[in-house]
Each structure stands twice: as structure tokens, then as C-alpha cells.
Design an enzyme around this catalytic site. Structure first.
Site: not given
Length: 271
Positions: A157, A161
Site C-alpha cells: 500500500h 497507510k
């Protein structure tokens, strides 16, 4: 075609704004309202203006009960701390509640279950239709291959995050554990460092990568002697989560009270 009135909690958030636009663009749905946090400067302002769209003549409210009472379904991608209040509103009104909030603790999970006694509740760690198909495939492949095939889950990600492994990665591990008929908690190895000793047979391992602006990539690897099976999903944009949530809202409207998943929405659960 029945027009479904859908509300959005947290309309000023990134996902909230995306959900508003998705509802406005989806035939058969209309935006019925939205909430912001109590004390927010956005309270009382036009939702369309807040979401960088044309004026809609609807003002953002702070009371979730007011929103739920005005809607056929409410989509919720807010914070775990808001779950209890939203659960009370869903229970009181019987309004379908679509929950994409991740990182829930046991008490918040219990609130979902309590609301499901009074309203249809669709909860999924990831609302993408493709990712939920990956959940099904992970369970099926894990069940078809015995534990001579090691299971590893790799996710990547963006660099902003804050949790790892992702909720989706954990969901994939849980699906694989169900397929194997084993307990997830005892099999999961969430990270590795230093001297790890040989891999235990039956473990489900995780690796989390972070970098750049990657929306979300998940790969489930089944590694055997002399062969490897990989199933994967790569998201090109966050709009897929909004589209899946609106699909779930349309599916949930008119359903009996109960707790559902996106597997139910896809028609793959057998119920």
C-alpha cells in the site's frame, strides 16, 4: 426501477466524497444525506459544495439518527470510534448499514452484531467486488491444496497507510484458514525478523510493503515442492471501493435483518 435513497457518514472524508460522487453517478440511487463530526465547521453546509460537486440543496448534519431515519441505506467508511453510535442508529431505524470501517475491536464487532438483530448489516474489510472474489478463491484453493503447500500473503500500500498487515490481507488469511479447517490465530505469522528458525508446516505468513502511491495490491501464494500457485488483485483506484459499497447498499435494501458480507452480495455464500 426502485430508486434507493442512500446516505453517507463522514461526507468530508476522502472516501465520503468519493461515495457521494458514486451515488450521484449510479442509476437507481439518490443521495439522501450525509453526516460530519459534531462541532465541525462543515455542519449545515451543502453536501455538494463540500464534495466539490454542484450544490445539492442538502445540508450535512451531525446526528447519525437523523441521517439513518431519512435513508434506505447508509454507507459508513468512518472511524472505529463511530461504530457504536451508528449501530444504535441502525438498530433504532432498521436502515440497511454498509460498513467498510476497518480496525474494529471486539466491542465494536459486538455492536455490529447487535445492530444486525434489527437491520441488515453488510460488513467487509474491503468493498471491492474483485477483492471479495479473491477471498472466495483463497478459501477454495487452500481447501484444495494440503499443508505441503505453504501459504504466504504479500500486500503493498501507499506510504501513508498506518496499519499492517492490511485488513484485506488479514481477511485473506482468515479465508485461507477456513479453507484448511484450522484456527487463524494459531497459524498466522504477521511478521518475521532476526532468527526465525525453519518455517512451521501449516503457518500462514504475511509480508507488508509500503511505498509511493500504491492503492492496494494483494497476492496469496501457495508454495509447494516444485510448483507455486499465486492469486492476486491489484487496485488501480479507490473508486472501486465506493462502487462496491453502492452495489452492497442496493443489495441490502429490503433484506431481512442480519449480518452479511460482500460474499453474500456477490451471491456466493449459498444463502
Amino acid at each position: 426501477m426502485t430508486e434507493i435513497a442512500i446516505g453517507v457518514t463522514g461526507v468530508t472524508g476522502h472516501m465520503g466524497r468519493m461515495l457521494v460522487r458514486q451515488i450521484l453517478e449510479t442509476p437507481g440511487t439518490r443521495l439522501a444525506g450525509g453526516t460530519v463530526r459534531a462541532g465541525s465547521d462543515a455542519a449545515g453546509r451543502d453536501i455538494g459544495t463540500l464534495c466539490q460537486a454542484e450544490s445539492l440543496g442538502q445540508s450535512a448534519v451531525t446526528d447519525p439518527h437523523e441521517l439513518f431515519a431519512a435513508c434506505d441505506a447508509v454507507i459508513d467508511f468512518t472511524l472505529p470510534e463511530a461504530v457504536a453510535g451508528h449501530a444504535e442508529a441502525a438498530s433504532a431505524t432498521g436502515t440497511a448499514w454498509i460498513v467498510g470501517t476497518t480496525g474494529l475491536e471486539s466491542g465494536q464487532e459486538a455492536a455490529l452484531d447487535a445492530a444486525a438483530g434489527h437491520a441488515p448489516v453488510v460488513f467487509a474489510p474491503n468493498m471491492s467486488l474483485g477483492v471479495n472474489l479473491l477471498f472466495v478463491l483463497a478459501e477454495q484453493v487452500a481447501g484444495a491444496l494440503d499443508d505441503s503447500f505453504d501459504i504466504e500473503i504479500v500486500e503493498m500500500h501507499h506510504n501513508r497507510k498506518v496499519d499492517a498487515p492490511s485488513g484485506t490481507a488479514l481477511g485473506l488469511g482468515q479465508a485461507a484458514a477456513r479453507g484448511r479447517g484450522i484456527g487463524f490465530e494459531s497459524a498466522a505469522v504477521l511478521s518475521r525478523e532476526g532468527r526465525t528458525d525453519p518455517r512451521r508446516r501449516g503457518d500462514i505468513g504475511f509480508a507488508a510493503l509500503r511505498g509511493g502511491d500504491v492503492v492496494g495490491e494483494h497476492t496469496v501464494i501457495f508454495a509447494g515442492a516444485g510448483e507455486r500457485v499465486e492469486i492476486a488483485h491489484r487496485a488501480a483506484g479507490r473508486h472501486i471501493y465506493a462502487a462496491g459499497a453502492v452495489t452492497a447498499a442496493r443489495w441490502a435494501f429490503g433484506r431481512p435483518a442480519g449480518r452479511y458480507s460482500m460474499i453474500d452480495v456477490l451471491g456466493l455464500s449459498g444463502r
